[in-house]
Each structure stands twice: as C-alpha cells, then as structure tokens.
Design a protein around this motif. Structure first.
Motif, PDB file in Angstrom:
ATOM      1  N   ALA A  66       0.853  -1.187   0.000  1.00 21.07           N
ATOM      2  CA  ALA A  66       0.000   0.000   0.000  1.00 21.07           C
ATOM      3  C   ALA A  66       0.889   1.237   0.000  1.00 21.07           C
ATOM      4  O   ALA A  66       1.836   1.333   0.784  1.00 21.07           O
ATOM      5  N   ASN A  67       0.596   2.172  -0.877  1.00 21.33           N
ATOM      6  CA  ASN A  67       1.451   3.349  -1.049  1.00 21.33           C
ATOM      7  C   ASN A  67       0.970   4.493  -0.167  1.00 21.33           C
ATOM      8  O   ASN A  67       0.049   5.234  -0.519  1.00 21.33           O
ATOM      9  N   ASN A  68       1.600   4.660   0.963  1.00 20.65           N
ATOM     10  CA  ASN A  68       1.231   5.720   1.894  1.00 20.65           C
ATOM     11  C   ASN A  68       1.435   7.107   1.319  1.00 20.65           C
ATOM     12  O   ASN A  68       0.783   8.069   1.746  1.00 20.65           O
ATOM     13  N   ALA A  69       2.350   7.222   0.343  1.00 17.28           N
ATOM     14  CA  ALA A  69       2.637   8.540  -0.244  1.00 17.28           C
ATOM     15  C   ALA A  69       1.435   9.112  -0.983  1.00 17.28           C
ATOM     16  O   ALA A  69       1.335  10.322  -1.172  1.00 17.28           O
ATOM     17  N   THR A  70       0.513   8.240  -1.425  1.00 15.43           N
ATOM     18  CA  THR A  70      -0.716   8.720  -2.055  1.00 15.43           C
ATOM     19  C   THR A  70      -1.903   8.628  -1.101  1.00 15.43           C
ATOM     20  O   THR A  70      -3.054   8.717  -1.527  1.00 15.43           O
ATOM     21  N   GLY A  71      -1.596   8.448   0.172  1.00 18.70           N
ATOM     22  CA  GLY A  71      -2.653   8.407   1.175  1.00 18.70           C
ATOM     23  C   GLY A  71      -3.377   7.084   1.274  1.00 18.70           C
ATOM     24  O   GLY A  71      -4.461   7.001   1.863  1.00 18.70           O
ATOM     25  N   THR A  72      -2.807   6.018   0.721  1.00 15.62           N
ATOM     26  CA  THR A  72      -3.438   4.697   0.753  1.00 15.62           C
ATOM     27  C   THR A  72      -2.840   3.857   1.879  1.00 15.62           C
ATOM     28  O   THR A  72      -1.642   3.558   1.862  1.00 15.62           O
ATOM     29  N   SER A  73      -3.660   3.507   2.844  1.00 14.43           N
ATOM     30  CA  SER A  73      -3.206   2.630   3.923  1.00 14.43           C
ATOM     31  C   SER A  73      -3.446   1.179   3.527  1.00 14.43           C
ATOM     32  O   SER A  73      -4.123   0.891   2.541  1.00 14.43           O
ATOM     33  N   LEU A  92      15.987  -2.885   6.086  1.00 14.37           N
ATOM     34  CA  LEU A  92      17.382  -2.983   6.495  1.00 14.37           C
ATOM     35  C   LEU A  92      18.137  -1.694   6.174  1.00 14.37           C
ATOM     36  O   LEU A  92      18.948  -1.208   6.968  1.00 14.37           O
ATOM     37  N   LEU A  93      17.858  -1.095   5.010  1.00 17.35           N
ATOM     38  CA  LEU A  93      18.472   0.188   4.634  1.00 17.35           C
ATOM     39  C   LEU A  93      18.041   1.286   5.599  1.00 17.35           C
ATOM     40  O   LEU A  93      18.830   2.178   5.928  1.00 17.35           O
ATOM     41  N   ASP A  94      16.773   1.248   6.031  1.00 19.37           N
ATOM     42  CA  ASP A  94      16.208   2.160   7.021  1.00 19.37           C
ATOM     43  C   ASP A  94      16.370   3.632   6.633  1.00 19.37           C
ATOM     44  O   ASP A  94      16.928   4.432   7.400  1.00 19.37           O
ATOM     45  N   PRO A  95      15.837   4.043   5.484  1.00 16.79           N
ATOM     46  CA  PRO A  95      15.940   5.455   5.080  1.00 16.79           C
ATOM     47  C   PRO A  95      15.144   6.358   6.014  1.00 16.79           C
ATOM     48  O   PRO A  95      14.039   6.006   6.446  1.00 16.79           O
ATOM     49  N   GLN A  96      15.700   7.517   6.327  1.00 17.64           N
ATOM     50  CA  GLN A  96      15.081   8.460   7.251  1.00 17.64           C
ATOM     51  C   GLN A  96      14.784   9.781   6.545  1.00 17.64           C
ATOM     52  O   GLN A  96      15.500  10.166   5.610  1.00 17.64           O
ATOM     53  N   ALA A 122       3.080   7.538  -8.188  1.00 20.88           N
ATOM     54  CA  ALA A 122       3.145   7.187  -6.764  1.00 20.88           C
ATOM     55  C   ALA A 122       3.242   8.408  -5.868  1.00 20.88           C
ATOM     56  O   ALA A 122       3.298   8.274  -4.639  1.00 20.88           O
ATOM     57  N   GLY A 123       3.304   9.591  -6.449  1.00 23.65           N
ATOM     58  CA  GLY A 123       3.326  10.814  -5.661  1.00 23.65           C
ATOM     59  C   GLY A 123       4.658  11.122  -5.014  1.00 23.65           C
ATOM     60  O   GLY A 123       4.720  11.874  -4.033  1.00 23.65           O
ATOM     61  N   VAL A 124       5.750  10.576  -5.560  1.00 25.32           N
ATOM     62  CA  VAL A 124       7.077  10.824  -4.971  1.00 25.32           C
ATOM     63  C   VAL A 124       8.058  11.382  -6.003  1.00 25.32           C
ATOM     64  O   VAL A 124       9.276  11.298  -5.813  1.00 25.32           O
ATOM     65  N   SER A 125       7.552  11.959  -7.079  1.00 25.20           N
ATOM     66  CA  SER A 125       8.447  12.446  -8.143  1.00 25.20           C
ATOM     67  C   SER A 125       9.382  13.543  -7.644  1.00 25.20           C
ATOM     68  O   SER A 125      10.492  13.710  -8.163  1.00 25.20           O
ATOM     69  N   GLU A 126       8.935  14.325  -6.632  1.00 25.70           N
ATOM     70  CA  GLU A 126       9.798  15.388  -6.089  1.00 25.70           C
ATOM     71  C   GLU A 126      10.986  14.810  -5.328  1.00 25.70           C
ATOM     72  O   GLU A 126      12.017  15.466  -5.183  1.00 25.70           O
ATOM     73  N   GLN A 127      10.824  13.586  -4.853  1.00 27.14           N
ATOM     74  CA  GLN A 127      11.906  12.972  -4.068  1.00 27.14           C
ATOM     75  C   GLN A 127      12.838  12.108  -4.913  1.00 27.14           C
ATOM     76  O   GLN A 127      13.889  11.683  -4.427  1.00 27.14           O
ATOM     77  N   VAL A 128      12.465  11.813  -6.166  1.00 27.05           N
ATOM     78  CA  VAL A 128      13.240  10.872  -6.979  1.00 27.05           C
ATOM     79  C   VAL A 128      13.828  11.563  -8.209  1.00 27.05           C
ATOM     80  O   VAL A 128      13.096  12.157  -9.009  1.00 27.05           O
ATOM     81  N   SER A 129      15.136  11.477  -8.354  1.00 25.14           N
ATOM     82  CA  SER A 129      15.822  11.946  -9.562  1.00 25.14           C
ATOM     83  C   SER A 129      16.481  10.742 -10.218  1.00 25.14           C
ATOM     84  O   SER A 129      17.072   9.901  -9.527  1.00 25.14           O
ATOM     85  N   VAL A 130      16.364  10.657 -11.544  1.00 28.87           N
ATOM     86  CA  VAL A 130      16.919   9.503 -12.240  1.00 28.87           C
ATOM     87  C   VAL A 130      18.139   9.907 -13.066  1.00 28.87           C
ATOM     88  O   VAL A 130      18.177  11.001 -13.640  1.00 28.87           O
ATOM     89  N   TYR A 187       9.665   2.783  -2.735  1.00 29.76           N
ATOM     90  CA  TYR A 187       9.427   2.493  -1.314  1.00 29.76           C
ATOM     91  C   TYR A 187      10.331   3.372  -0.449  1.00 29.76           C
ATOM     92  O   TYR A 187       9.887   3.943   0.556  1.00 29.76           O
ATOM     93  N   ILE A 188      11.580   3.495  -0.843  1.00 31.12           N
ATOM     94  CA  ILE A 188      12.509   4.372  -0.108  1.00 31.12           C
ATOM     95  C   ILE A 188      11.971   5.794  -0.085  1.00 31.12           C
ATOM     96  O   ILE A 188      11.927   6.454   0.961  1.00 31.12           O
ATOM     97  N   ALA A 189      11.549   6.289  -1.249  1.00 33.52           N
ATOM     98  CA  ALA A 189      11.057   7.667  -1.350  1.00 33.52           C
ATOM     99  C   ALA A 189       9.839   7.893  -0.467  1.00 33.52           C
ATOM    100  O   ALA A 189       9.701   8.947   0.177  1.00 33.52           O
ATOM    101  N   SER A 190       8.954   6.892  -0.416  1.00 33.62           N
ATOM    102  CA  SER A 190       7.750   7.046   0.409  1.00 33.62           C
ATOM    103  C   SER A 190       8.095   7.162   1.882  1.00 33.62           C
ATOM    104  O   SER A 190       7.378   7.792   2.659  1.00 33.62           O
ATOM    105  N   ARG A 191       9.210   6.585   2.286  1.00 31.56           N
ATOM    106  CA  ARG A 191       9.619   6.614   3.696  1.00 31.56           C
ATOM    107  C   ARG A 191      10.355   7.889   4.063  1.00 31.56           C
ATOM    108  O   ARG A 191      10.615   8.141   5.245  1.00 31.56           O
ATOM    109  N   LEU A 192      10.690   8.696   3.079  1.00 31.29           N
ATOM    110  CA  LEU A 192      11.349   9.976   3.360  1.00 31.29           C
ATOM    111  C   LEU A 192      10.351  11.040   3.809  1.00 31.29           C
ATOM    112  O   LEU A 192      10.758  12.118   4.255  1.00 31.29           O
ATOM    113  N   LYS A 193       9.045  10.760   3.662  1.00 35.50           N
ATOM    114  CA  LYS A 193       7.988  11.662   4.136  1.00 35.50           C
ATOM    115  C   LYS A 193       8.115  13.070   3.555  1.00 35.50           C
ATOM    116  O   LYS A 193       7.854  14.074   4.237  1.00 35.50           O
TER     117      LYS A 193
END
Length: 476
Positions: free
Chosen positions: A213-220, A278-282, A331-339, A300-306
C-alpha cells in the motif's frame, strides 16, 4: 477455420512460448498483457494460423498467463515424457520444428498437470498443429498426445530411476522436478536431497504476489484491503511488513483495476520490502539506489522519506529508467526521486562520499525467484556465475565510493547462492578496510538472519522469495 475463444487462447499460449524460448521474452506474469504486446501476438496468430478474434476475454488472458508459466516450469519433464512415448529415436523430438514442439508441450501439460479431458486436448492440439506446421503434423500430434493420455490413464508414464552415483541421481531428480542438473547437484551438495526437493517443489508451485500500500498517495493497508474486497481478490495480511498484503489469487484483477496505475499500490515481494527495512531510510536522507530500474525499492525508499530528502535512482537502462520516472509520478514521490542514466561502476568518476545511504540491488542469477521467473532456470548456466560475480564486485567498488563516513551501504540480491551473496561481502571487506559488516538486530525477523549476521531468506523455509542483503557501514 472456426473462430473460438478456447482455440485462439491456446494459439496465444504457443506464440508466447515461442517468444520465451527463441526471443528472450520473460514468463513473469508482471510483464503483463499490455495492448501492444497482445495486438502483436494476435496478429502473429492470424498470420500464422489463419484465424483471429477481436480480443480475448479477461478470464482467457488470465488462463493464458498461468498456462504459459506452468509449461515453462515443467518443460524438461514434459520433453522427457513426450520423447519417451515417441516411437522413433528419442532425439527426434529435439529436432522437431519449434512451433510443433510447443503445441506438444501445451497438450502434454494440459493432460498431465491440468487433467483436461484427453478428447479436448487432442482435438485442439491437432487443429493448432495442422494450422501452424507441416503436413502430417496434426496426425503426429494426435498420435503422441493420445499415447501420453493412455500412459497416464494406465499409470505407466515414463519415470527416470533415482539410482546410481550422485550425478545420475541429480539427472533423474532434475527431470522429475524439471530443473537443470547443475542446479540440482549444487543444491544437493549444500542443502541435502530432502531440502533440495522442497526447494524444487516451491519453484514449481504457482506463486503468490505481495502488494505494498502506497502511503505517499494516502493509501493505507486497510484502504487497499477494502479495494481488494470490492474486486473479490483473495488476500492475507503480510505477517512481516505492516504496509504489505499477500494476494493469494486474483492478481490479474488487480492489474486491470487501475490501482497500480493510480499509484495506490505496487507489486513488491516482501523480501524486497525487508531490504528497504534494512536500509532504514530516514526523512532528510540523501539515498542513492544503484541499478534502480524498474524502481520498486526506489519508490518504497522515497515514500519513507515523508517528503524530506532525496533518492537518486541510477541505472544503465534508459528505457527502464523512464518507467521508473513515470511510476514515481503516479506514486506521488516524483519530487523525491531523480533519475540518472549511468553505469553505477562509473559513479566514482564524479563526487564521492555524498550519500547517507546507498542501496546496491545487484544484477544476479535470480535463483531465489524461480517460482515467479521459471524461464530463468533454463537461461542460467554454471559458467554464468563467474561473469556475474565479477560484475557484482565492480558494482560494489563503485557504490561504496558514494557513501559518506558513518553512512550505510546495503548490498542485496534475489539469489540464494553464496557465490553472489556472502562470498561477495567477504571479498569486498578484504578490499575495503574502511567498511565493516554491521550485524542485524531487529531490522528483519531473527529466523532470517544468517550466521554471518546478514539477511537471508530461503523460499521453502520462510515463504517468500529467496533473497540476501548485507548492511555495511562506512567507518567514521
């Protein structure tokens, strides 16, 4: 020729089998039934077999996907049975034209594994053989498949004897359970015969898939479960990760529902989720994901950066990076992800020591995911490990330069092979004295921590994909 959904569905199965064996396509259900792909397959069916229909029903597409995966899994066993009921030289089957060979595998699979009535199997296989192959192919298909059906009914199907030296036993077990002999010998040496049989049985079982479930789009997870109930999809909550749900049947309905396209969830095995744990991104971290495409872990990493921090997703494949970029937007995390389209081995030419956390999910044999990627068992060779381990070492040496002092490097694979896992870490630490292996504590379940202190999941033991990950810390 009379047009009907059943026959055309089987024709698409044959076309897909041809693409997998001769064109390098994948059997993974997640490669989907996109319109472009299906249109091309239907055009090939029309051109080769002379019949078509406007489209396939969803239930037919589901059966096509599952049947293709099953035939690829059982290919070696099916070939053994067909070859042994053939009156001619057993090698004659190997010399058959490819499309007739696929028709015979399809018919044998339906008889032996799906228990479809013989009259239906033979009738449709003869039609396919006559349309797709040489004169007399239908007659041959009729004779061979009737012979297979007869042996099954009489319980006289050919079975290799598990006797003799270890090589002979591995050859017999490899045939019975449809795995390459070198894999069977390798696993038997490591796990013993009983556990090797469990592993092969897992690989031959229809897999389940997990959704995050993608919390970044408000889905629990509860929101996702409500959607699954509406779709009448069978599920269970993941016992390992709070945002994950295991779909026990009905994945095709999820793929067609739009939930993934809307960014509300993504298909991701729990083993991959545990690597991110295990990576535990903050929040606030700069994270580099090497070999990132198609991007499940990056998202998933990006969604955990809040909303705070950055993921730099690096991959050598430009087309797959574009898919990652598109997925990040949904997924609503484009601002957090650069490719960045670059080889991770070349990153050391730029600035170094920038990242708080670096993930290297390295290219590998994939022998931990054979239930989902059955084709890999026929693509990999024992000789390929030398090339893969060389690449893994080079990628590790490039990725480690990106980690700041005190930062974390996580190396992971979807392999169960020591050559690609702990052996690579031991070799890396010998070359890089400024890194230490950080033993795991609560990051993953205790039963998935190896004696060396790494994450290690074994499919038949832990019930998820086979995977490995090591947490390395740069000395401050």
């Amino acid at each position: 020729m009379k047009e009907n959904y059943s026959l055309v569905s089987l024709a698409v199965v044959v076309v897909r089998l041809m693409r997998i064996e001769m064109g390098g396509a994948f059997s993974d259900v997640l490669n989907g039934d996109g319109e472009d792909r299906l249109d091309k397959e239907m055009e090939y069916v029309k051109r080769t077999l002379g019949f078509s229909i406007p489209s396939l029903r969803p239930e037919n597409l589901k059966l096509v996907t599952e049947e293709v995966a099953g035939i690829v899994r059982w290919k070696k066993y099916l070939d053994y049975v067909i070859s042994n009921v053939y009156d001619k030289d057993q090698n004659e089957f190997e010399r058959m034209e490819p499309i007739l060979k696929q028709v015979l595998r399809l018919g044998s699979y339906e008889l032996l594994k799906l228990e479809v009535p013989a009259y239906a199997v033979v009738n449709e296989a003869v039609k396919l053989a006559n349309a797709a192959s040489r004169a007399g192919a239908g007659k041959l298909a009729n004779a061979l498949l009737r012979a297979v059906a007869s042996h099954k009914e009489k319980n006289t199907l050919p079975v290799p004897e598990v006797i003799g030296n270890l090589r002979s036993q591995a050859r017999a077990l490899g045939t019975i359970h449809s795995h390459p002999v070198w894999m069977v010998r390798r696993w038997t040496d490591r796990y013993g015969t009983e556990d090797t049989l469990k592993l092969m049985e897992w690989n031959n079982t229809r897999p389940f898939y997990a959704l995050r479930a993608n919390n970044a789009t408000g889905t629990s997870r509860d929101d996702l479960i409500e959607q699954l109930k509406k779709l009448e999809v069978s599920y269970v909550k993941s016992p390992l990760l709070e945002d994950f749900v295991r779909v026990t049947s009905g994945l095709q309905e999820v793929l067609r529902s739009g939930l993934i396209q809307q960014g509300r969830c993504t298909v991701q095995d729990e083993s991959g989720g545990l690597v991110v744990e295990l990576l535990d991104p903050q929040p606030g971290d700069l994270v580099i994901d090497c070999c990132a495409a198609p991007g499940g872990k990056s998202l998933y990493i990006a969604s955990r950066l809040k909303g705070k921090g950055k993921v730099i997703a690096v991959d050598i494949n430009k087309a797959r990076l574009q898919l990652l970029k598109d997925s990040a937007k949904k997924a609503g995390v484009s601002e957090q992800v650069s490719v960045y389209n670059v080889d991770a081995r070349d990153m050391i030419r730029g600035k170094t020591g920038l990242a708080d956390r670096v993930l290297l999910d390295a290219p590998c044999s994939g022998l931990g995911v054979l239930s989902k990627r059955a084709d890999l068992r026929w693509r990999r060779t024992l000789e390929s490990f030398e090339e893969l381990t060389k690449l893994q070492d080079e990628l590790l040496d490039g990725a480690c330069k990106m980690v700041r002092p005190g930062g974390v490097l996580v190396y992971s694979t979807c392999s169960i092979e020591p050559d690609e896992n702990i052996d690579r870490i031991t070799s890396f630490l010998a070359r890089n004295q400024n890194f230490i292996l950080e033993p795991l504590e609560r990051e993953v379940p205790r039963e998935m921590v190896s004696r060396e202190g790494c994450f290690y999941s074994l499919p038949y033991t832990h019930g998820i994909d086979g995977a490995f990950a090591a947490k390395l810390r740069h000395k401050a």
